[in-house]
Design an enzyme around this catalytic site. Structure first.
Site, PDB file in Angstrom:
ATOM      1  N   CYS A   2      12.951   3.482  12.455  1.00 12.71           N
ATOM      2  CA  CYS A   2      13.204   3.947  13.819  1.00 12.71           C
ATOM      3  C   CYS A   2      12.906   5.439  13.833  1.00 12.71           C
ATOM      4  O   CYS A   2      12.555   6.019  12.811  1.00 12.71           O
ATOM      5  CB  CYS A   2      14.662   3.750  14.210  1.00 12.71           C
ATOM      6  SG  CYS A   2      15.182   2.027  14.221  1.00 12.71           S
ATOM      7  N   CYS A 251      11.549   7.651   0.752  1.00  9.84           N
ATOM      8  CA  CYS A 251      10.732   6.436   0.869  1.00  9.84           C
ATOM      9  C   CYS A 251       9.252   6.796   0.772  1.00  9.84           C
ATOM     10  O   CYS A 251       8.699   7.454   1.650  1.00  9.84           O
ATOM     11  CB  CYS A 251      11.002   5.756   2.205  1.00  9.84           C
ATOM     12  SG  CYS A 251       9.849   4.411   2.524  1.00  9.84           S
ATOM     13  N   CYS A 401      12.222  -4.334   1.237  1.00 15.05           N
ATOM     14  CA  CYS A 401      12.914  -3.057   1.426  1.00 15.05           C
ATOM     15  C   CYS A 401      14.288  -3.332   2.029  1.00 15.05           C
ATOM     16  O   CYS A 401      14.406  -4.129   2.950  1.00 15.05           O
ATOM     17  CB  CYS A 401      12.116  -2.160   2.361  1.00 15.05           C
ATOM     18  SG  CYS A 401      12.983  -0.607   2.685  1.00 15.05           S
ATOM     19  N   CYS A 451      11.728   6.776  -3.876  1.00 10.28           N
ATOM     20  CA  CYS A 451      11.993   5.352  -4.054  1.00 10.28           C
ATOM     21  C   CYS A 451      10.637   4.651  -4.121  1.00 10.28           C
ATOM     22  O   CYS A 451       9.791   4.838  -3.246  1.00 10.28           O
ATOM     23  CB  CYS A 451      12.795   4.832  -2.862  1.00 10.28           C
ATOM     24  SG  CYS A 451      12.973   3.037  -2.868  1.00 10.28           S
ATOM     25  N   CYS A 454       9.968  -1.139  -3.701  1.00  7.35           N
ATOM     26  CA  CYS A 454       9.196  -2.321  -3.272  1.00  7.35           C
ATOM     27  C   CYS A 454       7.941  -2.494  -4.138  1.00  7.35           C
ATOM     28  O   CYS A 454       7.264  -3.520  -4.052  1.00  7.35           O
ATOM     29  CB  CYS A 454       8.859  -2.250  -1.789  1.00  7.35           C
ATOM     30  SG  CYS A 454       8.124  -0.721  -1.281  1.00  7.35           S
TER      31      CYS A 454
HETATM   32  S1  SF4 Z   1      11.851  -0.084  -0.990  1.00  9.70           S
HETATM   33 FE1  SF4 Z   1       9.784   0.631  -0.420  1.00  9.70          FE
HETATM   34  S2  SF4 Z   1       9.791   0.762   1.811  1.00  9.70           S
HETATM   35 FE2  SF4 Z   1      11.936   0.665   1.143  1.00  9.70          FE
HETATM   36  S3  SF4 Z   1      12.633   2.800   0.928  1.00  9.70           S
HETATM   37 FE3  SF4 Z   1      11.870   2.158  -1.076  1.00  9.70          FE
HETATM   38  S4  SF4 Z   1       9.682   2.748  -1.079  1.00  9.70           S
HETATM   39 FE4  SF4 Z   1      10.400   2.766   1.049  1.00  9.70          FE
END
Ligand code: SF4
Length: 474
Positions: A2, A251, A401, A451, A454
């Site tokens: 968002c 992210c 995610c 992160c 995924c």
């Molecule tokens: S899991 Fe993937 S999409 Fe989700 S925050 Fe981590 S890097 Fe981003």
């Protein structure tokens, strides 16, 4: 995913908030809304389903006028697609006042915290949206434990597990705060307002992405720190209430796909990272012989800079072989597959005559289900391409995610289910290459602040029902 916005101490702040929301519309197209602190002291909220330009009409904004305003654009990751789940949320407080809250992210322990508020403390929820949970937790600490709002925010911040970049209006004060891992972007800007019939003023602007600042005439000052709470009060400079950081988990998908290339986030320029991804991919790619019939094209728009970086590094012609209809929104953010398929057909069209007899290096930012890219490969083949070599800017997406991006379960993630050869065959491409995780990390200034869950399943928080994808194929 968002988008959030906030404007403090600027006449007709609602207009600037609407402009910010318009500039970050790519972060959510399902619904939008604003809350404004009016001159009479009320905080009024207006929201609706649809795009900013269709919901926040000039005649609406005229009625919702004030110097303090926040706003939100939503795409649903959790909770139903309806106006009750749109944001901001207006939360009543015991003394008759109320506050307004909106947030970007996802809360992993949503059900547990909501259940506790409902069953043990008699709270009632209107929506099933995590923005409301954040607001009600703050209300709980403020009303039941008599904590000042700033402390109530801190207590709430400590209870939540997950991603949240949040703005809040309470009386004539605005707060901005971010989760301790700083998953989602959150930037602060400064604006000198010439008055427009009122006294000139110095204002503060919050936005999910810094691209919004130039559009409203503001200057990007900095990003909120992980776990930071800032407070804006009348006639005072912005103050930092508290900073309680944990290991950063920005992210990385924001850099690959979600954010606009003219944004600066996580200490990186988005366009620059995408460019470097393309160059890195090109350096790893020595199998395609050069020739005048070779051309690099992007799947517009999010892979434009990746394709450009690839072509520059490889010294191969870059061209726009696929045209994108900009009146069709992001297909990824549409709630179901039928709508996504329809969106792809409406969205992309090959240039007539362009592909005939060409060998094409087709660059895309990522592959999630693979259904969209399969259609594009078929479109390019149908337009006359004799070879199609697919190159992907991201590593292979093998996990869902849980922090604010609506990726499907691993059963639907093509890279969690199929080998490279199987995906190549499914796409009907001549070859396929991804950017490996370590090569991607070497591009970033601070790779250990991100992160990558995924791509590598290294989740800092996992939902209760989490299990490693059973058919994971390396
Ligand atoms: S899991 Fe993937 S999409 Fe989700 S925050 Fe981590 S890097 Fe981003």
């Amino acid at each position: 995913m968002c988008g959030i916005a906030g404007v403090f101490n600027v006449a007709n702040a609602q207009n600037l908030v609407a402009n910010i929301l318009f500039s970050i519309q790519h972060r959510g197209q399902e619904s939008c809304g604003i809350s404004v602190r009016t001159e009479s002291g009320n905080v009024l909220t207006y929201k609706g389903m649809g795009l900013v330009k269709h919901v926040l009409l000039p005649q609406i904004l005229e009625k919702y006028s004030g110097k303090i305003a926040i706003g939100h654009v939503r795409y649903p990751t959790a909770g139903k697609s309806n106006v009750v789940n749109s944001q901001p949320h207006s939360i009543e407080l015991a003394e008759g006042a109320h506050m307004s809250v909106c947030s970007n992210g996802d809360i992993i322990n949503y059900s547990e915290l909501r259940n506790e508020l409902e069953t043990e403390h008699g709270f009632t929820f209107k929506s099933d949206n995590d923005g409301e949970l954040i607001g009600r937790l703050i209300a709980f600490h403020h009303v039941v434990h008599k904590k000042p709002i700033a402390e109530a925010i801190f207590e709430t911040q400590q209870q939540l597990k997950g991603a949240f970049s949040t703005v809040l209006i309470y009386r004539d004060t605005m707060y901005g705060f971010r989760d301790p891992h700083a998953f989602r972007p959150f930037s602060i800007g400064h604006i000198s307002w010439d008055g427009e019939g009122e006294m000139p003023s110095e204002g503060t602007v919050f936005a999910s992405e810094s691209c919004a600042f130039g559009i409203v005439g503001a200057r990007h000052v900095r990003d909120l720190e992980p776990g930071e709470i800032v407070k804006l009060e009348k006639s005072k400079p912005m103050s930092v209430v508290k900073i309680s950081p944990k290991k950063r988990q920005h992210c990385v998908f924001e850099l690959i796909y979600f954010s606009r290339p003219d944004s600066e986030l996580f200490d990186e320029y988005v366009y620059d990272v995408r460019n470097k991804i393309g160059a890195t991919l090109a350096r790893m790619d020595n199998d395609i012989p050069a020739g005048d019939d070779l051309v690099v094209i992007s799947v517009p728009d999010s892979s434009n800079f990746v394709a450009l970086g690839y072509a520059e590094e490889k010294k191969v012609r870059f061209d726009m072989g696929l045209l994108r209809n900009h009146y069709v929104g992001r297909t990824f953010t549409r709630p179901d597959q039928a709508q996504r398929d329809e969106g792809v057909r409406q969205k992309f069209n090959p240039l007539p005559g362009f592909f005939k007899g060409k060998r094409v290096i087709l660059v895309d930012d990522s592959i999630v289900r693979g259904t969209t890219l399969k259609k594009i490969v078929s479109m390019v083949r149908g337009a006359g391409a004799k070879e199609i070599h697919v190159r992907i800017g991201s590593p292979r997406v093998i996990g869902s995610c849980y922090y604010g991006i609506d990726t499907p379960t691993s059963n639907e993630l093509i890279a969690a289910q199929k080998s490279l050869e199987e995906i190549t065959a499914y796409l009907k491409a001549d070859s396929l290459k991804y950017t490996p995780v370590d090569a991607f990390q070497s591009i970033l200034k601070h790779f250990n602040r991100y992160c990558f869950a995924c791509f590598n399943l290294d989740y800092i928080y996992q939902p209760a029902d989490f299990s490693i994808p059973t058919k994971r194929v390396n």
